[in-house]
Design a protein around this motif. Structure first.
Motif, short mmCIF file in Angstrom:
data_model
loop_
_atom_site.label_atom_id
_atom_site.label_comp_id
_atom_site.label_asym_id
_atom_site.label_seq_id
_atom_site.Cartn_x
_atom_site.Cartn_y
_atom_site.Cartn_z
N HIS A 116 36.32 36.02 48.49
CA HIS A 116 37.20 36.73 49.43
C HIS A 116 38.53 37.05 48.74
O HIS A 116 39.54 36.36 48.97
CB HIS A 116 37.46 35.89 50.68
CG HIS A 116 36.24 35.42 51.40
ND1 HIS A 116 35.34 36.29 51.99
CD2 HIS A 116 35.76 34.16 51.62
CE1 HIS A 116 34.37 35.58 52.57
NE2 HIS A 116 34.60 34.30 52.35
N PRO A 117 38.58 38.06 47.88
CA PRO A 117 39.81 38.35 47.13
C PRO A 117 41.03 38.60 48.03
O PRO A 117 42.17 38.30 47.64
CB PRO A 117 39.45 39.61 46.34
CG PRO A 117 37.96 39.56 46.21
CD PRO A 117 37.47 38.95 47.49
N TRP A 118 40.83 39.13 49.21
CA TRP A 118 41.93 39.39 50.14
C TRP A 118 42.65 38.12 50.57
O TRP A 118 43.81 38.16 50.99
CB TRP A 118 41.39 40.10 51.39
CG TRP A 118 40.25 39.39 52.05
CD1 TRP A 118 38.92 39.57 51.81
CD2 TRP A 118 40.34 38.34 53.03
NE1 TRP A 118 38.16 38.72 52.58
CE2 TRP A 118 39.01 37.95 53.34
CE3 TRP A 118 41.39 37.70 53.68
CZ2 TRP A 118 38.71 36.96 54.26
CZ3 TRP A 118 41.11 36.71 54.61
CH2 TRP A 118 39.79 36.34 54.88
N LEU A 119 41.97 36.99 50.45
CA LEU A 119 42.55 35.72 50.87
C LEU A 119 43.81 35.39 50.06
O LEU A 119 44.72 34.71 50.56
CB LEU A 119 41.51 34.61 50.72
CG LEU A 119 41.80 33.25 51.35
CD1 LEU A 119 42.05 33.36 52.85
CD2 LEU A 119 40.64 32.29 51.08
N LEU A 120 43.88 35.87 48.84
CA LEU A 120 45.06 35.64 48.01
C LEU A 120 46.33 36.20 48.64
O LEU A 120 47.41 35.67 48.41
CB LEU A 120 44.86 36.28 46.63
CG LEU A 120 43.83 35.61 45.71
CD1 LEU A 120 43.49 36.54 44.55
CD2 LEU A 120 44.37 34.28 45.20
N ASP A 121 46.19 37.24 49.44
CA ASP A 121 47.36 37.89 50.03
C ASP A 121 47.76 37.30 51.37
O ASP A 121 48.82 37.66 51.90
CB ASP A 121 47.09 39.39 50.20
CG ASP A 121 46.90 40.09 48.86
OD1 ASP A 121 47.59 39.73 47.90
OD2 ASP A 121 46.04 41.00 48.79
#
Length: 228
Positions: A116-121
């Motif tokens: 879930h790359p969006w989790l970084l933001d």
């Protein structure tokens, strides 16, 4: 209603609000179904694509119906964050020493950010600390029980581990984006000298593991023990 309505430090956390409003017809979807649809959208199209309207369209309904469950997009982001953190379950049992288990947790975090790359933001949003996030912190404190150091150091170390893992996740997502191709390094003699040296044998442990071990032992074992 605005997608950012009811946002800000004074808004009531979504965790303490009922599943849906008490007025109006019985909704056709659950809060959980909305969150799953939003996560699927973020995974495939990125966080910017997640709007109340887009999530409603994915569920085959109108954006207005989602406000029976949520007050704003901020609520949705908080729920998405906490559900994703819940994927770190089941937590590993401490088999061996605490350090091995914490390194394993760090690797699981890295895999979660990859899924879930969006989790970084959104992971660092204070409002996003929900039940699953609290359970994860509680589990880390459980693992660190044998370590004799101030509890404040344990909380700091857990937060720093997440921050370092986040950096590794961003590094992996940007792999291959940086290059010295076409750059004249003549003005940077120390770089030239460093690149000309032999690289030496590869370390037995990869950089992620070495960094996590150094971080955990440096912050926890370097602290004075608690009195008593």
């Amino acid at each position: 209603m605005s997608e950012t309505a009811a946002s800000g430090p004074d808004r009531q956390p979504i965790w303490s609000r009922p599943e849906r409003g008490s007025r109006g017809p019985v909704p056709a979807h659950s809060r959980d179904a909305i969150v799953v649809a939003a996560i699927n959208l973020a995974d495939t199209e990125g966080l910017a694509a997640v709007s109340m309207r887009a999530v409603a369209a994915a569920l085959g309904t109108g954006a207005g119906s989602l406000y029976r469950y949520l007050s704003s997009r901020d609520d949705l982001l908080d729920l998405m964050t906490d559900r994703a953190v819940g994927e770190l379950r089941p937590y590993p049992q401490v088999e061996g020493d605490w350090l091995e288990t914490m390194v394993l947790l760090g690797r699981r975090q890295l895999a979660l950010f990859g899924a879930h790359p969006w989790l970084l933001d959104v992971i660092h949003r204070p409002s996003g600390i929900g039940p699953q996030s609290l359970a994860w912190f509680d589990n880390c404190i459980r693992i660190l029980e044998p370590v004799r150091c101030p509890v404040a150091a344990k909380f700091e170390t857990i937060a720093m581990m997440t921050g370092v893992v986040s950096l590794f996740a961003r590094r992996e997502s940007a792999a291959g984006a940086f290059s010295f191709a076409g750059v004249d390094l003549a003005a940077y003699p120390h770089l030239v000298a460093a690149f000309s040296q032999p690289s030496g044998p590869a370390p037995r442990a990869d950089l992620v593991e070495r960094t996590l071990r150094s971080l955990l032992t440096g912050l926890l074992l370097g602290e004075p023990t608690e009195a008593g």
